[in-house]
Design an enzyme around this catalytic site. Sequence first.
Site, PDB file in Angstrom:
ATOM      1  N   ASN A 193     -28.282 -16.308  -7.587  1.00  0.00           N
ATOM      2  CA  ASN A 193     -29.426 -15.501  -7.150  1.00  0.00           C
ATOM      3  C   ASN A 193     -29.732 -16.011  -5.745  1.00  0.00           C
ATOM      4  O   ASN A 193     -30.596 -16.846  -5.536  1.00  0.00           O
ATOM      5  CB  ASN A 193     -30.621 -15.701  -8.082  1.00  0.00           C
ATOM      6  CG  ASN A 193     -30.296 -15.211  -9.480  1.00  0.00           C
ATOM      7  OD1 ASN A 193     -29.731 -14.139  -9.661  1.00  0.00           O
ATOM      8  ND2 ASN A 193     -30.628 -16.018 -10.487  1.00  0.00           N
ATOM      9  N   GLU A 274     -29.252  -8.180 -12.790  1.00  0.00           N
ATOM     10  CA  GLU A 274     -30.588  -8.786 -12.898  1.00  0.00           C
ATOM     11  C   GLU A 274     -31.385  -8.643 -11.598  1.00  0.00           C
ATOM     12  O   GLU A 274     -31.981  -9.603 -11.118  1.00  0.00           O
ATOM     13  CB  GLU A 274     -30.465 -10.259 -13.315  1.00  0.00           C
ATOM     14  CG  GLU A 274     -29.808 -10.431 -14.684  1.00  0.00           C
ATOM     15  CD  GLU A 274     -29.807 -11.859 -15.203  1.00  0.00           C
ATOM     16  OE1 GLU A 274     -29.750 -12.790 -14.391  1.00  0.00           O
ATOM     17  OE2 GLU A 274     -29.850 -12.018 -16.440  1.00  0.00           O
ATOM     18  N   LYS A 342     -17.926 -14.593 -17.248  1.00  0.00           N
ATOM     19  CA  LYS A 342     -18.430 -15.615 -18.176  1.00  0.00           C
ATOM     20  C   LYS A 342     -17.533 -15.654 -19.409  1.00  0.00           C
ATOM     21  O   LYS A 342     -16.985 -14.617 -19.805  1.00  0.00           O
ATOM     22  CB  LYS A 342     -19.868 -15.308 -18.591  1.00  0.00           C
ATOM     23  CG  LYS A 342     -20.872 -15.539 -17.466  1.00  0.00           C
ATOM     24  CD  LYS A 342     -22.316 -15.419 -17.951  1.00  0.00           C
ATOM     25  CE  LYS A 342     -23.260 -15.657 -16.769  1.00  0.00           C
ATOM     26  NZ  LYS A 342     -24.689 -15.634 -17.143  1.00  0.00           N
ATOM     27  N   ASP A 347     -23.974 -14.156 -22.819  1.00  0.00           N
ATOM     28  CA  ASP A 347     -24.526 -15.079 -21.832  1.00  0.00           C
ATOM     29  C   ASP A 347     -24.532 -16.527 -22.331  1.00  0.00           C
ATOM     30  O   ASP A 347     -25.589 -17.029 -22.711  1.00  0.00           O
ATOM     31  CB  ASP A 347     -25.955 -14.649 -21.481  1.00  0.00           C
ATOM     32  CG  ASP A 347     -26.500 -15.399 -20.282  1.00  0.00           C
ATOM     33  OD1 ASP A 347     -25.732 -16.129 -19.651  1.00  0.00           O
ATOM     34  OD2 ASP A 347     -27.707 -15.254 -19.991  1.00  0.00           O
ATOM     35  N   GLU A 375     -28.192 -24.670 -20.635  1.00  0.00           N
ATOM     36  CA  GLU A 375     -29.290 -23.700 -20.688  1.00  0.00           C
ATOM     37  C   GLU A 375     -29.591 -23.295 -22.126  1.00  0.00           C
ATOM     38  O   GLU A 375     -30.746 -23.189 -22.517  1.00  0.00           O
ATOM     39  CB  GLU A 375     -28.907 -22.453 -19.865  1.00  0.00           C
ATOM     40  CG  GLU A 375     -29.928 -21.328 -19.993  1.00  0.00           C
ATOM     41  CD  GLU A 375     -29.560 -20.081 -19.199  1.00  0.00           C
ATOM     42  OE1 GLU A 375     -28.522 -20.082 -18.509  1.00  0.00           O
ATOM     43  OE2 GLU A 375     -30.343 -19.107 -19.264  1.00  0.00           O
TER      44      GLU A 375
END
Length: 680
Positions: A193, A274, A342, A347, A375
Amino acid sequence: MTDAMLRRIIFAILFACIVSPAAVAYSSGEGLWLDHGGEGVVEVKFDVRKLTPTLTEARNAFRSRWTGDHWRLNVSLKGPKSLGRDGFEIRNRGEEIDLVAHHELGVLYGVYHLLRLGVSGQTIPDYLREVPAYDLRMLNHWDNLDGTVERGYAGSSLWKWEDLPDSVSPRYEAYARANASVGINGTVLNNVNASPRILSADYLGKVKKLADIFRPFGLKVYLSVNFASPMALDSLSTADPLDPAVQKWWQRKAREIYGLIPDFGGFLVKANSEGQPGPMDYGRSHAEGANMLAKALRPYGGIVMWRSFVYSPIDADRAKQAYMEFQPLDGKFDSNVIIQIKNGPIDFQPREPYSPLFGAMPHTQQMVEFQVTQEYLGHANHLAYLAPMWKEFFDYVPSTSIKAAAGVANIGDDPNWTGHPLAQANWYAFGRLAWNPQLTSDEILSEWIDQSLVSPCEGTAEVKNTLMGMMLKSRETVVDYMMPLGLHHIFAFGHHYGPEPWCDVPGARPDWLPKYYHRADSEGLGFDRSPSGSDAVSQYPEPLRSQLADIDTCPEEFLLWFHHVPWDHKMKSGRTMWDELCHAYERGVSQAVRQQRAWESARLDVDSVLFADVERRLMTQVRDAQWWKDACLLYFQQYSLKPFPADVTLPVHTLEELREVNLGITNFESPSASLLNTKR
Ligand code: BDP
């Protein structure tokens, strides 16, 4: 006998295992797996014209850290071309070792290979040859320019942008050295990002400084770029990849970057995902966007890693979306573009099937993106050795079918780099697997433990075995108490730490909420992705497709991923699905308790600071495992309406209490919810 030999013998006698403690020195954990001094008396003889910084590093590393019993290392760059840039050959010639490479980086990797063997007390084979599976072995840092790290649990960013380029932290070099020691040769410094500012002249000067420090270690710098950078930095009215002014802007930017950093690696791009800008904002495809950047980098040998992590707010099952958007573009990407995918289709869940995009674009280069930072695996509080998870991916996707591997880093400015001290093993394992995906999880862990926890000497075999057992099972343990049998994404909204299967956030996208994934109702549990449901199975090749599509042949670890399974469905064990679910959660909790016991048994064998740190985290993990078990089972029980099996211990919390646990939405740091503390 030479003086050096004599000195070495004396040293060896003085520092033999029996007199030195077996515990590897830890102190703050700063030294990672490299905290070993050798005798410093070995000779390194170079058959080269010039000792470059890389060769000097190789020599110094070997001299200062060699613990084996050879007297001399002979280094030559006359190895065959087939060794490529990074490969090497080693010959054990009794008292001397020959290390032959074709390029200086091969020498550096060869030295680290030898050092690894030395510390583990392994015999150097008469001959060995190593060439990495991938040319690109990358870390992705999700580091922001303000010093925060997205999904980072080990302090702030390692990059001190405010201080650069004038002042440099000694950790930059240590970081590069650690990467080289496990074969990692690329680093994307900033978050996907991406702030457009990273491409400003000011920041590029800072990036250049880091690239200069990393260069001798073979570590190339890459940047994540924001697709709308031309608009943000230079007020262009568009970022349309087909607009000549936009193309020129990127070409000029590439020239500027390579003027500063001649070996700059290239760009990583998160586009139209996103909320990030991308070519689709202008009606252009991912391929048109990626190729525009690729053309700007091509004259300098740079590459574009274009991410496939996309899911638009459309009706299709989220697990199908990356495939739907990317597969039709097969063959449309330039040759210096790699699609970064990925490992799984959703995710980074504790367990996912592989993403069906792998293998579905035969005319396009692909690479895998793993997540090293935890995460979705308990952040820096839970123990989860991740090599088994990455190996699972390679069980389905042949390592030769992809071009490269990237890992989202778990590194921050914490003194021990990774928050959880044992999470250093994941950084280590990622590098080793990206070098050689054929290595087993055990082999890698064994090397890491020898270098990081307990030196292999007489009497340490038992404790090493215990630690190996504890760590090897740790990822499966997390799966069991968080999301067994193919459940996924039932985390609390935002921080992705604790359970919240009931979560409802008014106005949130449905596919950001747990109910979208678990679909609990009076009939059963799980997401029907069979042909009678979303038909996501059709994206997989045969015979796997049919295997997954059939509730009776689908592997049970993926059952609730692919099927909405009746509560009474008979499992292989003979139990009903409900009972099996209860047992999995129960197993997760008891395994977390067993981890504590295993660690306790190593109290006297590992460094005491390290011991206390891990002990504290394992305690938190047990508490959280109970929290997960109670929250999920009590919640699902409302739908199954079935009792807990007699051999499963009853929840210690009530659902009402657990619904009150509110860890906040972002920046989640401390999970020590007092409610949970008092309950155990
Ligand atoms: C998700 C993370 C989010 C990342 C995103 C990505 O929650 O912070 O930005 O992936 O990979 O896992 O782009």
